[in-house]
Enzyme design. Sequence first.
Site, PDB file in Angstrom:
ATOM      1  N   GLU A  47       0.832  -1.209   0.000  1.00  0.00           N
ATOM      2  CA  GLU A  47       0.000   0.000   0.000  1.00  0.00           C
ATOM      3  C   GLU A  47       0.867   1.261   0.000  1.00  0.00           C
ATOM      4  O   GLU A  47       0.550   2.232  -0.658  1.00  0.00           O
ATOM      5  CB  GLU A  47      -0.944   0.008   1.209  1.00  0.00           C
ATOM      6  CG  GLU A  47      -2.084  -0.985   1.113  1.00  0.00           C
ATOM      7  CD  GLU A  47      -2.979  -0.742  -0.091  1.00  0.00           C
ATOM      8  OE1 GLU A  47      -3.034   0.396  -0.593  1.00  0.00           O
ATOM      9  OE2 GLU A  47      -3.616  -1.712  -0.547  1.00  0.00           O
ATOM     10  N   GLN A  52       0.960   6.918  -5.442  1.00  0.00           N
ATOM     11  CA  GLN A  52       1.585   7.731  -6.500  1.00  0.00           C
ATOM     12  C   GLN A  52       2.470   6.898  -7.429  1.00  0.00           C
ATOM     13  O   GLN A  52       3.307   7.456  -8.117  1.00  0.00           O
ATOM     14  CB  GLN A  52       2.460   8.850  -5.921  1.00  0.00           C
ATOM     15  CG  GLN A  52       1.881   9.560  -4.744  1.00  0.00           C
ATOM     16  CD  GLN A  52       1.135  10.800  -5.140  1.00  0.00           C
ATOM     17  OE1 GLN A  52       0.933  11.085  -6.321  1.00  0.00           O
ATOM     18  NE2 GLN A  52       0.694  11.562  -4.171  1.00  0.00           N
ATOM     19  N   TYR A 129      -6.466   6.756   4.212  1.00  0.00           N
ATOM     20  CA  TYR A 129      -6.470   5.687   3.213  1.00  0.00           C
ATOM     21  C   TYR A 129      -5.693   4.473   3.721  1.00  0.00           C
ATOM     22  O   TYR A 129      -6.177   3.339   3.689  1.00  0.00           O
ATOM     23  CB  TYR A 129      -5.894   6.150   1.858  1.00  0.00           C
ATOM     24  CG  TYR A 129      -5.706   4.954   0.963  1.00  0.00           C
ATOM     25  CD1 TYR A 129      -6.812   4.385   0.332  1.00  0.00           C
ATOM     26  CD2 TYR A 129      -4.466   4.321   0.841  1.00  0.00           C
ATOM     27  CE1 TYR A 129      -6.679   3.222  -0.422  1.00  0.00           C
ATOM     28  CE2 TYR A 129      -4.323   3.163   0.103  1.00  0.00           C
ATOM     29  CZ  TYR A 129      -5.437   2.627  -0.537  1.00  0.00           C
ATOM     30  OH  TYR A 129      -5.304   1.471  -1.255  1.00  0.00           O
ATOM     31  N   ASP A 147      -8.809   5.524  -2.450  1.00  0.00           N
ATOM     32  CA  ASP A 147      -7.694   6.055  -3.235  1.00  0.00           C
ATOM     33  C   ASP A 147      -8.279   6.692  -4.500  1.00  0.00           C
ATOM     34  O   ASP A 147      -9.504   6.831  -4.624  1.00  0.00           O
ATOM     35  CB  ASP A 147      -6.682   4.941  -3.558  1.00  0.00           C
ATOM     36  CG  ASP A 147      -7.218   3.976  -4.611  1.00  0.00           C
ATOM     37  OD1 ASP A 147      -8.456   3.955  -4.836  1.00  0.00           O
ATOM     38  OD2 ASP A 147      -6.413   3.253  -5.218  1.00  0.00           O
ATOM     39  N   CYS A 204     -13.447   1.166 -14.779  1.00  0.00           N
ATOM     40  CA  CYS A 204     -13.968   2.527 -14.650  1.00  0.00           C
ATOM     41  C   CYS A 204     -12.798   3.513 -14.565  1.00  0.00           C
ATOM     42  O   CYS A 204     -12.635   4.235 -13.601  1.00  0.00           O
ATOM     43  CB  CYS A 204     -14.853   2.610 -13.396  1.00  0.00           C
ATOM     44  SG  CYS A 204     -15.809   4.116 -13.281  1.00  0.00           S
ATOM     45  N   CYS A 210     -18.134   1.192 -19.612  1.00  0.00           N
ATOM     46  CA  CYS A 210     -19.445   0.870 -19.010  1.00  0.00           C
ATOM     47  C   CYS A 210     -20.048  -0.420 -19.569  1.00  0.00           C
ATOM     48  O   CYS A 210     -20.720  -1.155 -18.837  1.00  0.00           O
ATOM     49  CB  CYS A 210     -20.407   2.039 -19.207  1.00  0.00           C
ATOM     50  SG  CYS A 210     -19.779   3.578 -18.511  1.00  0.00           S
TER      51      CYS A 210
HETATM   52 FE1  SF4 Z   1     -17.913   3.414 -14.109  1.00  0.00          FE
HETATM   53 FE2  SF4 Z   1     -19.448   3.112 -16.261  1.00  0.00          FE
HETATM   54 FE3  SF4 Z   1     -19.393   1.246 -14.359  1.00  0.00          FE
HETATM   55 FE4  SF4 Z   1     -20.550   3.600 -13.907  1.00  0.00          FE
HETATM   56  S1  SF4 Z   1     -21.188   2.066 -15.394  1.00  0.00           S
HETATM   57  S2  SF4 Z   1     -19.169   2.498 -12.524  1.00  0.00           S
HETATM   58  S3  SF4 Z   1     -19.204   4.972 -15.038  1.00  0.00           S
HETATM   59  S4  SF4 Z   1     -17.674   1.861 -15.687  1.00  0.00           S
END
Ligand code: SF4
Length: 380
Positions: A47, A52, A129, A147, A204, A210
């Site tokens: 960790e 960074q 964190y 994080d 994400c 998505c």
């Molecule tokens: Fe992220 Fe898209 Fe999943 Fe929403 S749907 S958590 S914006 S990857």
Amino acid sequence: MPSPPIHPTRRAALRRRLLAWWDAGHRDLPWRFAEGAADPYRVWLSEVMLQQTRVETAIPYYHRFLERWPTLRALAEARDEDVFAAWSGLGYYARCRNLLAAARAARARHGTLPSSLAALRELPGFGPYTVGAVASIAFGIPAAAVDGNAARVLARLFAVRGDPAGAGQERVWTLARELAGEGAAEARAGDWTQVLIELGACVCGRSPGCARCPVEALCEARRRGLERQLPAPRRRPAPRKMLLACALIERRGRVLLERRPPGGLFAGLLALPCAEVPEGQAPEGVLAPALARAGLQVAVGAEMGAAVRQLTHRTLTLVAYACRPEKPSVLREGPRWRWIGWEELGSAGLPTAMVALLGGLQRKIVRDPRVALAFSARLV
Ligand code: SF4
């Protein structure tokens, strides 16, 4: 007005889907353990290294550290300079200083890494964190650990408008605590901390994927078409410019280094003797008096090279000058002054900016015999 708590049905669905996604497969990283089987020292070490720093960069350092200091006790008993040398190249040396200080404090107070939130919070370098990550992953305590990756995921899942490191920070942490079940007997605390980070790292990201996200149907940003606008970009102040004049004092293939004082720039590290140059002043004019105050009388000669490093909050320009000591007797080895051979400089635990400067000089000197000649003629 405080935001309402997460609806229990939604909370349960998020946890169920994300943990199922985690169970279906995740990156096999060296510091990952089955829930309940973690080595707290290894979790903590990873960790600290990952702050960074990219995963690929941290992996070889992680292995080297464990080979040399396999336990917290071994690290607590290590010499500062050996640990700094092993850290060399990872940057952000405050992490290394805190790592050592925390290892020693934990050993002295508890014998090992303590397993309560309150005791972890008392250790040097343990911010919110690190406390949350170590408590949950190493000890299975439900605790939030936000994080950059987790913050991005939470800001999107709940359409938090403010910057998660600024105006939206409180909201994001509140959400993280609710989801983690802080203060409750929630199971799989470590997996939960890691799955939020994993989703941010692998799905994400800045450009969200998505279509392959396990919680797309539960995501508020996606529902409103805001997944590319959130989280709000961070407003950082322009980095401050800093000019450092550095003294290059060489003797028979070895370079004089100074152990920096415990606070401030390069704190506690070995570095070329140097001085910050105030705006509008000539570096050569600043260097000699500054070194004289440290007991090192030098005549400042020609400029030998420069390096620029971009740090988080400043742009650092280092310029090296060939310097000739006027009282060679002060140049004995001691706690403050060290002579290091060119070939050892890369692994002596110098700040990355200094390694870049000296590496450039070394290459220049070796490649261009005229420079090498001029260089040796100007020096001791
Ligand atoms: Fe992220 Fe898209 Fe999943 Fe929403 S749907 S958590 S914006 S990857």
